[in-house]
Design a protein around this motif. Structure first.
Motif: not given
Ligand code: HEM
Length: 398
Positions: A92, A96, A236, A287, A346, A348
């Motif tokens: 990861h 990342r 996203g 998890r 992780h 976001c």
């Molecule tokens: C209000 C909007 C958003 C919410 C509430 C949200 C929520 C989350 C949450 C809760 C996680 C954690 C997942 C985990 O711990 O298993 C996450 C991870 C992630 N989000 Fe968001 N997200 C949002 C917007 C976005 C946007 C705009 C993008 C990209 C364009 C995005 C890309 C990602 C990615 C790539 C991960 C994975 C990160 C990792 O695993 O290291 N998210 N998101």
């Protein structure tokens, strides 16, 4: 082991259409880590501190066995890499660090200009004095076209992009069908072609940056890049859409708070944090325990699932006080952190992009239609994963 009452059913969409916060509140007080027997059984993590503990310890609590209720140990067709969200360190960390390069250099000013242009175009398409669906008119286009712009998809291909995004969302919500599979195949084919072009002649877009990203000699393979493009669409789009629609609904349901914002626009960034806290666009992720271990004094067995209920943690009285159900645009967010974007490994990747999109949309909306108001019953999304609005009829007073 405690069993919970029949009304607590965090694996059922209906539960979230009722009043889940009444159940969360009672459980946080009486039994903050209950065992829920449905969907294969899971520990429901309701307290803010416990979600933080679990999220920062991937060694004990892995993401590699799936992060959504009911999606566990899914076999992937050969050659399909896991998504970033289902990786643990050290894999990861490497991934990342590579993909973060694609987000970091994008100048905020540039993104801001893009977001403002999309927000203004969307607002201009609404006729003053009419009722329109805020979801379709404002919440859908902004995140979708921002990702399209980031990925370097030209405007002429936007209608395809919308179709692929819809298919992605439908498939993610359990609605996988030959039609959604065909649309996703088409999308991957499209990105494969773009990727080939960018490898030959890089441009200033995310795909080009991903193609050239390097860490200690490590690069991303074509399947990894394609999977990441698909992940961006899935992660996203609908999330940010629901922040915008949910946040708008909160403002209309709390006219005093809306008036406060109109009188003091500098509160807007804080109001967006409060929307994220109160609305919480993603109810939960999961998890899996990698060994027998302890949490809050209770024994967790190897292989058991933990459901991280962000929606509950974001109203935990121990962090937010007894009035945690109240939407308060002036609430202090500087000392404690809501978990709408998760926590730890992780956290976001798109958090700052989502915040920026919401901020700009609300700036433009409040400037253009300060008196926007609810013009009918909202239709809430039926989902155990996403807290969303499907239709939101709004009167846009001129
Ligand atoms: C209000 C909007 C958003 C919410 C509430 C949200 C929520 C989350 C949450 C809760 C996680 C954690 C997942 C985990 O711990 O298993 C996450 C991870 C992630 N989000 Fe968001 N997200 C949002 C917007 C976005 C946007 C705009 C993008 C990209 C364009 C995005 C890309 C990602 C990615 C790539 C991960 C994975 C990160 C990792 O695993 O290291 N998210 N998101």
């Amino acid at each position: 082991m405690h069993e919970t009452g029949s009304h607590f059913a965090p694996d059922l969409p209906e539960f979230y259409l009722g009043n889940p916060h009444a159940s969360f509140r009672r459980l946080r007080r009486e039994d903050p880590l209950p065992w829920y027997p449905g969907s294969g059984g899971m520990w429901c993590v309701l307290k803010h501190a416990d979600i933080v503990t679990v999220s920062r310890d991937p060694d004990r609590f892995t993401s590699t066995r799936g992060v959504q209720i009911g999606i566990r140990d899914l076999a992937r067709p050969g050659g399909v890499p896991p998504t970033i969200i289902e990786m643990d360190p050290p894999e990861h960390n490497r991934y990342r660090k590579l993909v973060i390069q694609a987000f970091a250099p994008r100048a905020t000013a540039n993104l801001e200009t893009m977001a403002r242009q999309i927000a203004r175009e969307s607002l201009e398409a609404i006729h003053p004095g009419t009722v329109a669906d805020l979801v379709e008119g404002l919440a859908v286009p902004i995140p979708m076209y921002m990702i399209a712009e980031l990925l370097g998809v030209p405007r002429r291909d936007r209608s395809h992009f919308k179709r692929w995004s819809d298919a992605m969302i439908e498939a993610g919500g359990g609605g996988r069908s030959p039609a959604t599979d065909a649309a996703l195949g088409e999308m991957l084919g499209y990105f494969q072609t773009v990727l080939g072009e960018r490898r030959r002649a890089p441009k200033d877009d995310l795909i080009s940056t991903l193609a050239s990203a390097r860490i200690e000699g490590s690069v991303l393979s074509d399947p990894e890049i394609l999977m990441f493009c698909a992940t961006l669409l899935a992660a996203g789009n609908e999330t940010t859409r629901n922040l915008i629609s949910g946040g708008s609904l909160l403002l209309m349901q709390n006219p005093d708070e809306k008036r406060r914002l109109l009188a003091q626009r500098s509160l807007l960034p804080n109001a967006v944090e409060e929307m994220l806290r109160v609305w919480t666009p993603v109810h939960s992720f999961t998890r899996t325990a990698t060994r027998e271990t302890e949490l809050r004094g209770g024994k967790i067995s190897d292989g058991e699932t933990l459901l991280l209920l962000y929606a509950s943690a974001n109203r935990d009285e121990e962090v937010w006080g007894e009035d945690s159900d109240r939407f308060d645009v002036g609430r202090d967010h500087s000392h404690q952190r809501h978990l709408a974007f998760g926590f730890g490994e992780h956290l976001c990747l798109g958090a700052s992009l989502a915040r920026l999109e919401a901020l700009i949309l609300f700036q433009e909306l409040l400037a253009r239609y300060p008196n926007f108001e609810l013009a009918g019953e909202p239709t809430l999304l039926r989902s155990r994963l996403m807290h969303g609005v499907e239709h939101l009829p709004v009167l846009f007073r001129g």
